[in-house]
Scaffold this motif. Sequence first.
Motif, PDB file in Angstrom:
ATOM      1  N   GLY A 120      43.677 -84.779-128.843  1.00 49.43           N
ATOM      2  CA  GLY A 120      44.316 -86.062-128.557  1.00 49.43           C
ATOM      3  C   GLY A 120      45.651 -85.958-127.858  1.00 49.43           C
ATOM      4  N   ASP A 121      46.303 -84.820-127.925  1.00 48.85           N
ATOM      5  CA  ASP A 121      47.622 -84.672-127.298  1.00 48.85           C
ATOM      6  C   ASP A 121      47.552 -84.257-125.837  1.00 48.85           C
ATOM      7  N   VAL A 122      46.365 -84.095-125.305  1.00 49.34           N
ATOM      8  CA  VAL A 122      46.223 -83.697-123.901  1.00 49.34           C
ATOM      9  C   VAL A 122      46.615 -84.870-123.005  1.00 49.34           C
ATOM     10  N   GLU A 123      47.507 -84.627-122.035  1.00 48.35           N
ATOM     11  CA  GLU A 123      48.044 -85.692-121.198  1.00 48.35           C
ATOM     12  C   GLU A 123      46.963 -86.358-120.347  1.00 48.35           C
ATOM     13  N   VAL A 124      46.009 -85.586-119.852  1.00 49.51           N
ATOM     14  CA  VAL A 124      44.943 -86.164-119.029  1.00 49.51           C
ATOM     15  C   VAL A 124      44.142 -87.181-119.826  1.00 49.51           C
ATOM     16  N   LEU A 125      43.880 -86.885-121.093  1.00 50.90           N
ATOM     17  CA  LEU A 125      43.125 -87.809-121.932  1.00 50.90           C
ATOM     18  C   LEU A 125      43.894 -89.110-122.136  1.00 50.90           C
ATOM     19  N   ARG A 126      45.197 -89.016-122.298  1.00 43.95           N
ATOM     20  CA  ARG A 126      46.013 -90.230-122.462  1.00 43.95           C
ATOM     21  C   ARG A 126      45.941 -91.110-121.219  1.00 43.95           C
ATOM     22  N   ARG A 127      45.976 -90.509-120.046  1.00 39.43           N
ATOM     23  CA  ARG A 127      45.901 -91.293-118.813  1.00 39.43           C
ATOM     24  C   ARG A 127      44.533 -91.947-118.668  1.00 39.43           C
ATOM     25  N   ILE A 128      43.491 -91.246-119.058  1.00 39.06           N
ATOM     26  CA  ILE A 128      42.147 -91.826-119.005  1.00 39.06           C
ATOM     27  C   ILE A 128      42.061 -93.049-119.905  1.00 39.06           C
ATOM     28  N   LEU A 129      42.599 -92.944-121.120  1.00 32.73           N
ATOM     29  CA  LEU A 129      42.563 -94.067-122.051  1.00 32.73           C
ATOM     30  C   LEU A 129      43.379 -95.252-121.536  1.00 32.73           C
ATOM     31  N   ALA A 130      44.486 -94.980-120.853  1.00 31.12           N
ATOM     32  CA  ALA A 130      45.292 -96.069-120.274  1.00 31.12           C
ATOM     33  C   ALA A 130      44.500 -96.805-119.196  1.00 31.12           C
ATOM     34  N   GLY A 131      43.749 -96.063-118.366  1.00 29.05           N
ATOM     35  CA  GLY A 131      42.930 -96.705-117.344  1.00 29.05           C
ATOM     36  C   GLY A 131      41.807 -97.532-117.938  1.00 29.05           C
ATOM     37  N   ILE A 132      41.206 -97.028-119.008  1.00 33.45           N
ATOM     38  CA  ILE A 132      40.141 -97.778-119.675  1.00 33.45           C
ATOM     39  C   ILE A 132      40.671 -99.084-120.247  1.00 33.45           C
ATOM     40  N   SER A 133      41.884 -99.057-120.793  1.00 34.71           N
ATOM     41  CA  SER A 133      42.452-100.286-121.371  1.00 34.71           C
ATOM     42  C   SER A 133      42.661-101.354-120.304  1.00 34.71           C
TER      43      SER A 133
END
Length: 201
Positions: A120-133
């Motif tokens: 969960g702390d991977v930065e790429v995953l955070r950006r993906i979740l922001a785009g999905i939102s």
Amino acid sequence: MSPDSAPAAQEPDPPSPHAPPPGLAALFLAFARMSLAGFGGVLVFARHAIVDQHRWMTAEEFNETFALCHFLPGPNIVNLSMVFGSRLRGIAGGVAAFTGLLLPPTLIMTVLAIIYARFGDVEVLRRILAGISCAAVGLLIAVVFRMMTPLLKRMDVVVIILMLGVFTAIGVLRWPLQAVLLVAIPLSIGVTYLMRRKVAA
């Protein structure tokens, strides 16, 4: 035989707005598909499947059913699955729709939660979740406008005023939801009763 005595040509009946009620398996599969497709919320896909694809409800009936579910405790879409399934196939239909709605995403989210706890702390995953939102917000706005269409087509001034009043009170003025509903629900029921009584008179 004279033309007058000849049997009149049978005109095709207009298509019914409702399709035949689905079976339990069809209910389960329909709501399972909604839940699996419902990124950012199932409401968008539930309305499309129920109203546009399967024609199990008209747009007005969907709005009325969702409005009822919105004022019941619990998640709106879960309430909708139970009310909708029960309306078509009784308690068994409600259970089938409820199970179809919750079982697939529950299994998937259990697996994803395990993965997220690890990565969960991977930065790429955070950006993906922001785009999905962002996409989820767009889908929600789209379905809100589609649900408003039947109300706007009627051009009923009182209904539109009530709708805008509730939106302003909750969305703009930030008044407490419970307080607004305590006023809006009796007022809406009273206005609807008076309007139907006036039409019937």
